[in-house]
Design a protein around this motif. Structure first.
Motif, short mmCIF file in Angstrom:
data_model
loop_
_atom_site.label_atom_id
_atom_site.label_comp_id
_atom_site.label_asym_id
_atom_site.label_seq_id
_atom_site.Cartn_x
_atom_site.Cartn_y
_atom_site.Cartn_z
N LEU A 171 -9.11 -11.16 -5.82
CA LEU A 171 -8.65 -11.69 -4.54
C LEU A 171 -9.00 -10.72 -3.42
CD1 LEU A 171 -6.11 -12.07 -6.85
CD2 LEU A 171 -5.45 -13.73 -5.08
N ILE A 172 -9.39 -11.26 -2.28
CA ILE A 172 -9.63 -10.48 -1.08
C ILE A 172 -8.77 -11.05 0.04
CG2 ILE A 172 -11.31 -9.74 0.64
CD1 ILE A 172 -13.48 -9.96 -1.44
N VAL A 173 -7.98 -10.20 0.68
CA VAL A 173 -7.20 -10.63 1.84
C VAL A 173 -8.15 -10.67 3.04
CG1 VAL A 173 -5.31 -10.05 3.39
CG2 VAL A 173 -5.06 -9.66 0.93
N LEU A 174 -8.49 -11.88 3.47
CA LEU A 174 -9.34 -12.03 4.65
C LEU A 174 -8.55 -11.76 5.92
CD1 LEU A 174 -11.29 -15.27 3.65
CD2 LEU A 174 -11.99 -12.89 3.35
N GLY A 175 -7.29 -12.18 5.93
CA GLY A 175 -6.42 -11.94 7.07
C GLY A 175 -4.99 -11.78 6.62
N ALA A 176 -4.30 -10.78 7.15
CA ALA A 176 -2.94 -10.45 6.70
C ALA A 176 -1.86 -10.80 7.71
CB ALA A 176 -2.86 -8.96 6.36
N ALA A 177 -2.25 -11.20 8.91
CA ALA A 177 -1.27 -11.41 9.98
C ALA A 177 -0.75 -12.84 10.00
CB ALA A 177 -1.88 -11.06 11.33
N ALA A 178 0.37 -13.02 10.68
CA ALA A 178 0.89 -14.35 10.95
C ALA A 178 0.11 -14.97 12.11
CB ALA A 178 2.38 -14.26 11.28
N ILE A 219 2.04 -3.78 1.39
CA ILE A 219 1.88 -4.52 2.63
C ILE A 219 0.41 -4.85 2.79
CG2 ILE A 219 2.15 -4.46 5.14
CD1 ILE A 219 4.43 -2.38 4.64
N ALA A 220 0.10 -6.13 2.89
CA ALA A 220 -1.29 -6.56 2.94
C ALA A 220 -1.97 -6.07 4.22
CB ALA A 220 -1.38 -8.09 2.87
N TYR A 221 -3.28 -5.93 4.14
CA TYR A 221 -4.11 -5.59 5.29
C TYR A 221 -5.45 -6.30 5.13
CZ TYR A 221 -5.92 -2.26 1.83
OH TYR A 221 -6.43 -1.70 0.69
N ASP A 222 -6.13 -6.52 6.22
CA ASP A 222 -7.42 -7.19 6.17
C ASP A 222 -8.40 -6.38 5.32
OD1 ASP A 222 -6.14 -8.72 8.09
OD2 ASP A 222 -7.94 -8.97 9.31
N GLY A 223 -9.03 -7.05 4.37
CA GLY A 223 -9.99 -6.39 3.49
C GLY A 223 -9.38 -5.89 2.19
#
Length: 295
Positions: A3-10, A286-290
């Motif tokens: 999995l890759i977090v492309l975006g972590a923000a609301a 805590i997720a972050y982009d990338g």
């Protein structure tokens, strides 16, 4: 499963275009990382990717993630997009993916109704983009080897669908979580959730990875920061803090636990905050982009 977090923000991202709160100011100054709006990509073979929610920032997300780059003159490794609700920050990116490359869109019948009732989504050429209905608690395979089961979680309808009466913790097709399985590992993706009842806790017990709604720390984050009047509950999001918050309700799970869909006002974004330390002490990331996770 990778999995890759492309975006972590609301919704609105970090910094939000019209916000001068501390987090947004620090993001603009490079003190804390910028974040685009919530989206995750997942693969089981490293070639075909499934995108979970099409963020309005998807063009930038694809551009900055080499795994999402075109493999040839034209084309994309994105085989499908799966939607968890009809929020603008989860469907608007579909309009960017209109450039004559085929993929499938999976969503509930309620989600299909949203796309059908807004004629702007007609830019998705039906000869290339197939919209497929998914059913609660019924597995489907958007790519070979990846089984996804949608399940209802407490939530509300999208902001642009709100009427005179509103159930902030409705359980149905309007807000779903996704259980991802590859025959070896199980991951749950729940970027929006209004409450954590016992049955949801039990449903998430036993997963290897949990990506969960981290929108607000306290229900009144926006009021405390002077950025708005809406509470987390009014937006359809359970807070991290408090007796009924996600930290108290879910920290006993043995999974790797990651907060995602984090609002620009959330104090956990500050590296030295007591709130961030509390999250870490409870065993959460805590997720972050990338951010990349391999199971």
């Amino acid at each position: 499963m990778r999995l890759i977090v492309l975006g972590a923000a609301a919704g609105g991202g970090l910094p939000q275009w019209n916000c001068g709160c501390r987090n947004c100011a620090d993001a603009r100054a490079g003190v804390i990382p910028r974040m685009t709006q919530s989206s995750v990509a997942v693969t089981v073979d490293g070639s075909a990717w499934v995108v979970l929610n099409a963020s309005p920032d998807i063009r930038v997300q694809v551009d900055t993630c080499p795994q999402m780059h075109p493999p040839a003159l034209r084309g994309s490794p994105i085989a499908s997009v799966v939607l968890t609700n009809g929020d603008i920050d989860h469907i608007a990116g579909l309009l960017t993916l209109r450039e004559k490359t085929g993929f499938d869109v999976y969503t509930t019948s309620a989600g299909l109704d949203i796309l059908a009732s807004n004629t702007v989504f007609g830019v998705l050429d039906p000869a290339l983009v197939t919209q497929r209905a998914i059913t609660l608690d019924t597995p489907f395979e958007p790519v070979p080897g990846l089984r996804i089961t949608p399940f209802a979680v407490p939530g509300k309808v999208a902001l642009f669908l709100e009427g005179d009466t509103l159930n902030l913790e409705e359980v149905g097709e309007q807000t779903v979580g996704l259980m991802l399985e590859d025959g070896v590992s199980r991951a749950a993706y729940v970027p929006g959730c209004a409450a954590v009842p016992d049955w949801l806790h039990d449903r998430l017990d036993g997963v290897d990875l949990l990506l969960f709604d981290g929108t607000v720390w306290n229900n009144d984050d926006m009021q405390r920061t002077g950025t708005g009047e809406k509470t987390g509950a009014r937006m359809g999001h359970v807070p991290l803090n408090g007796a009924q918050g996600s930290l108290a309700r879910l920290s006993d799970l043995s999974a790797r636990k990651v907060f995602i869909h984090i609002n620009n006002t959330n104090p956990i974004l500050q590296p030295d905050s007591a709130e961030r330390a509390t999250v870490i002490d409870h065993g959460w990331d805590i997720a972050y982009d990338g951010m990349e996770i391999t199971l």
